[in-house]
Design a protein around this motif. Structure first.
Motif, PDB file in Angstrom:
ATOM      1  N   SER A  55      -4.632   2.925  -3.324  1.00 44.37           N
ATOM      2  CA  SER A  55      -4.883   1.487  -3.403  1.00 44.37           C
ATOM      3  C   SER A  55      -4.189   0.712  -2.291  1.00 44.37           C
ATOM      4  N   TYR A  56      -4.887  -0.284  -1.760  1.00 43.77           N
ATOM      5  CA  TYR A  56      -4.341  -1.159  -0.726  1.00 43.77           C
ATOM      6  C   TYR A  56      -3.807  -2.463  -1.306  1.00 43.77           C
ATOM      7  N   ASN A  57      -3.760  -2.603  -2.588  1.00 43.39           N
ATOM      8  CA  ASN A  57      -3.402  -3.897  -3.190  1.00 43.39           C
ATOM      9  C   ASN A  57      -2.007  -4.351  -2.783  1.00 43.39           C
ATOM     10  N   SER A  58      -1.078  -3.423  -2.602  1.00 41.60           N
ATOM     11  CA  SER A  58       0.303  -3.809  -2.289  1.00 41.60           C
ATOM     12  C   SER A  58       0.460  -4.247  -0.841  1.00 41.60           C
ATOM     13  N   TYR A  59      -0.461  -3.890   0.011  1.00 41.45           N
ATOM     14  CA  TYR A  59      -0.328  -4.246   1.426  1.00 41.45           C
ATOM     15  C   TYR A  59      -1.649  -4.718   2.017  1.00 41.45           C
ATOM     16  N   LYS A  60      -2.405  -5.434   1.213  1.00 46.52           N
ATOM     17  CA  LYS A  60      -3.688  -5.916   1.714  1.00 46.52           C
ATOM     18  C   LYS A  60      -3.532  -7.006   2.775  1.00 46.52           C
TER      19      LYS A  60
END
Length: 401
Positions: A388-393
């Motif tokens: 997932s890229y949610n933490s560093y989008k």
């Protein structure tokens, strides 16, 4: 030692600067990410779904006449045949109205019968008059012939023969008038008889409608099938037009699948599909696609290409897969959480030393549950972060430790 200490400080500061992340860079731990290589592999263009068994045909049952439920004969879930009695209603007021209307129609039918009888009597009278006129003419001509022979022999005078001739002419003219009148009367009578027949037919049709309104108090199955949503109770009041249940086609089913709107433009009527029932693969065809989208999903209906297996039940869930295109070789990455944040428009490519990753613009194409097709921006062998890229989008550079 006095000169070595400043030098050591400078070296440490330089090393710290080299190791410090650049502006817009996020430091992450390697064990927090998943990395996969871009591969050239067969892309299986299909869509797995969970479909629900539904009857192929549904016929609703409505109350034609209002009334109170007097008797419930059938039960919900029962197999019924066409014209089987499901329930009986009671409506005393309707019964009185029907009786009154039947009496009125019967009276009108009696009047129609009287008109028909009058026409028949008139026709009989005219035929009798014509027969008498023909007989009288025949008799007068016969008598005239005898008198003429007697006159030739000198036994009858001209004046006496003339009277017989006049009588024969009279009956000839009378027959002619009666025949002309009968021809005219027949045309009128034929028209009247047709009108009488039409009136009689209309009244009989009205009588059938009246009688059927009373017959509608007996609720019957309109076709063979399984009775569902039928929960009438004795004493329950119904209005005309109330829905009281439905009959589902027994042994004839379809599958209903709710599909993400992402595939709305790709699922079309005629697409092939397959249902998995244990070890058995059953071919299907998409026969209807509902265009409306509800809560981000649209519905497709599929029918069995072969007779459906025995034992299916309405509402049962079945795993299916819809084939969206031919299998072909393409650059692919695992389908995963990385697509959700990026929308398939970018990906983090890991550097060769494995210590950093940069966001690059890409173009993604078709997807299936395991694979995402990459059409541009990446090359075979590229190492890509697929977690997932949610933490560093909001970052474009990652430092990996």
């Amino acid at each position: 030692m006095r000169y070595g200490s400043p030098l050591a400080v400078i070296l440490l500061a330089w090393a710290g600067w080299q190791l410090a992340p650049a502006s817009g860079t996020l430091s992450i731990q390697r064990d927090q990410i998943s990395i996969a290589a871009v591969q050239s592999a067969p892309f299986l263009d299909y869509l797995p779904l969970r479909a629900t068994v539904a009857p192929l045909n549904v016929t609703f049952i409505n109350a034609v006449q209002g009334g109170e439920v007097a008797e419930v004969v059938a039960r919900d879930g029962a197999l019924v045949k066409k014209n089987d009695v499901l329930a009986r209603l009671s409506n005393p007021q309707l019964q009185l109205d029907v009786t009154s209307r039947e009496a009125a129609i019967a009276s009108q039918l009696g009047a129609v019968s009287a008109q028909r009888l009058t026409l028949q009597q008139t026709r009989t009278t005219e035929e009798t008059q014509l027969a008498e006129a023909r007989y009288n003419l025949l008799k007068a001509r016969h008598e005239l012939s005898i008198r003429e022979q007697l006159r030739q022999q000198g036994f009858e005078s001209d004046a006496n023969v003339q009277s017989y001739s006049d009588e024969a002419d009279y009956y000839a003219q009378r027959l002619k008038r009666l025949d002309a009148a009968r021809t005219q009367d027949l045309r009128v009578a034929d028209r009247q008889e047709k009108e009488i027949d039409e009136e009689g037919q209309r009244l009989r049709s009205n009588l059938e409608v009246v009688e059927s309104s009373l017959g509608a108090l007996t609720l019957r199955a309109s076709l063979d099938g399984r009775l569902t949503n039928f929960d009438l109770q004795p004493g329950q009041s119904l209005k005309a037009g109330d829905k009281i249940g439905q009959i589902d086609s027994e042994g004839h089913y379809r599958l209903d699948a709710d599909i993400d709107e992402f595939y709305l433009g790709r699922v079309a009527i005629g697409e092939r599909a397959q249902a998995d029932l244990g070890d058995v693969k059953i071919p299907l065809t998409v026969t209807r696609v509902h265009p409306q989208v509800t809560n981000g999903q649209f519905r497709a209906e599929l029918t069995f290409d072969t007779p459906p297996p025995a034992g299916l039940r309405r509402g049962e869930s079945i795993d299916i897969r819809i084939t969206l295109g031919e299998t072909h070789r393409a650059l692919v990455l695992p389908n995963g959480a990385w697509l959700e944040a990026s929308g398939g428009a970018s990906a983090f490519v890991v550097a060769a030393n494995g210590r950093s990753a940069d966001r690059v613009a890409i173009t993604s194409g078709r997807r299936n549950p395991e694979q995402a097709e990459i059409t541009s921006g990446l090359h075979e062998g590229d190492q890509v972060i697929v977690s997932s890229y949610n933490s560093y989008k909001n970052f474009n550079h990652l430092a990996i430790h």
